[in-house]
Design a protein around this motif. Structure first.
Motif, PDB file in Angstrom:
ATOM      1  N   ASP A 127       0.836  -1.202   0.000  1.00 25.72           N
ATOM      2  CA  ASP A 127       0.000   0.000   0.000  1.00 25.72           C
ATOM      3  C   ASP A 127       0.873   1.255   0.000  1.00 25.72           C
ATOM      4  OD1 ASP A 127       0.979  -0.257   2.572  1.00 25.72           O
ATOM      5  OD2 ASP A 127      -0.846   0.456   3.517  1.00 25.72           O
ATOM      6  N   ASP A 184      -5.701   4.147  -4.381  1.00 27.78           N
ATOM      7  CA  ASP A 184      -6.614   4.843  -3.493  1.00 27.78           C
ATOM      8  C   ASP A 184      -6.171   6.293  -3.466  1.00 27.78           C
ATOM      9  OD1 ASP A 184      -8.020   2.543  -2.721  1.00 27.78           O
ATOM     10  OD2 ASP A 184      -6.612   2.115  -1.096  1.00 27.78           O
ATOM     11  N   THR A 237      -7.136  10.366  -2.064  1.00 26.49           N
ATOM     12  CA  THR A 237      -7.919  11.243  -1.200  1.00 26.49           C
ATOM     13  C   THR A 237      -7.709  12.659  -1.703  1.00 26.49           C
ATOM     14  OG1 THR A 237      -7.513   9.768   0.674  1.00 26.49           O
ATOM     15  CG2 THR A 237      -8.328  11.979   1.177  1.00 26.49           C
ATOM     16  N   LYS A 247     -12.715  10.346  -1.083  1.00 27.53           N
ATOM     17  CA  LYS A 247     -11.897   9.142  -1.247  1.00 27.53           C
ATOM     18  C   LYS A 247     -12.422   8.284  -2.395  1.00 27.53           C
ATOM     19  CE  LYS A 247     -10.327   8.886   3.469  1.00 27.53           C
ATOM     20  NZ  LYS A 247      -9.964   7.998   4.551  1.00 27.53           N
ATOM     21  N   ARG A 261     -11.280   4.718  -5.028  1.00 28.06           N
ATOM     22  CA  ARG A 261     -10.398   3.603  -5.388  1.00 28.06           C
ATOM     23  C   ARG A 261     -10.735   3.223  -6.816  1.00 28.06           C
ATOM     24  NH1 ARG A 261      -9.412  -1.839  -2.040  1.00 28.06           N
ATOM     25  NH2 ARG A 261      -8.010  -0.385  -1.007  1.00 28.06           N
ATOM     26  N   TRP A 302     -13.641   3.835 -11.940  1.00 35.32           N
ATOM     27  CA  TRP A 302     -14.145   2.808 -11.033  1.00 35.32           C
ATOM     28  C   TRP A 302     -15.610   2.541 -11.328  1.00 35.32           C
ATOM     29  CZ3 TRP A 302     -14.143   7.902  -9.999  1.00 35.32           C
ATOM     30  CH2 TRP A 302     -15.289   8.457  -9.454  1.00 35.32           C
ATOM     31  N   ALA A 357      -3.468   0.595  -4.059  1.00 32.13           N
ATOM     32  CA  ALA A 357      -4.506  -0.164  -3.362  1.00 32.13           C
ATOM     33  C   ALA A 357      -3.936  -1.542  -3.039  1.00 32.13           C
ATOM     34  CB  ALA A 357      -5.749  -0.294  -4.228  1.00 32.13           C
TER      35      ALA A 357
END
Length: 189
Positions: free
Chosen positions: A80, A98, A100, A119, A121, A136, A173
């Motif tokens: 990660d 991921d 933010t 947030k 992913r 996504w 991720a």
């Protein structure tokens, strides 16, 4: 010589990239290393032997410099890993990340996404002119062994464009495949 300089010179002298140094109040010195990235290079990962070699060399260098620490920990960035700059985004383009954002999307999403969402992913890709995008689908992942009807409509794929300055944090991720690492096909060309 400053601790940062000693560690950086030692790590880079051994052919690695210094990712991060953390000196905790308890005297633990954590050093995170990685293999320098070059676009044409096949992906190589940090091994235990790499960490051991850097640890031995750092112990010697820090002793010579009389650095103040109790315990030294050398490790890889992990699954990660933090993406620290646009070069890291280039390196991991096509991977699940991921992100933010510094500020929520607000009305810019036109009702597609909750206005206060920060947030996300998804799959990282290059956008136009110095921008990036992440795509996504909000469809729930199928459970192992679950049959999926061919008549079932798939959830729409959503895409968010962003620039580096809009990010608070970006990480790979942590996708774990317990069946082993797949072999990537060599680049054609």
């Amino acid at each position: 010589m400053a601790l940062q300089q000693v560690v950086q010179q030692t790590v880079e002298g051994l052919g690695f990239e210094l990712v991060e140094i953390e000196h905790s109040a308890g005297g633990v010195l954590r050093v995170t290393i990685d293999v320098p990235w070059e676009p044409a290079q096949t992906e190589r990962f940090i091994t235990v032997d790499d960490c051991e070699a850097v640890t031995r060399q750092l112990q010697f260098a820090l002793e010579v410099e009389d650095a103040d620490y109790r315990r030294l920990e050398v490790s890889s960035p992990g699954i990660d890993r933090l993406l620290r700059n646009e070069t890291d985004l280039d390196r991991f383009c096509g991977e699940q990340v991921d992100i933010t954002l510094k500020a929520p999307l607000g009305a810019a999403a036109q009702g597609q996404v909750a206005a206060n969402r920060k947030k996300f992913r998804g799959l990282l890709a290059r956008g136009d002119a110095g921008s990036w995008q992440i795509s996504w689908s909000d469809a729930p992942a199928p459970k192992p062994g679950q049959r999926i009807s061919k008549k079932r409509e798939s959830a729409p794929v959503q895409v968010l464009g962003f620039v580096w300055d809009e990010l608070r944090e970006a990480r790979l991720a942590p996708v774990v495949n317990f069946k082993g690492r797949g072999v990537k096909a060599p680049p054609q060309g």
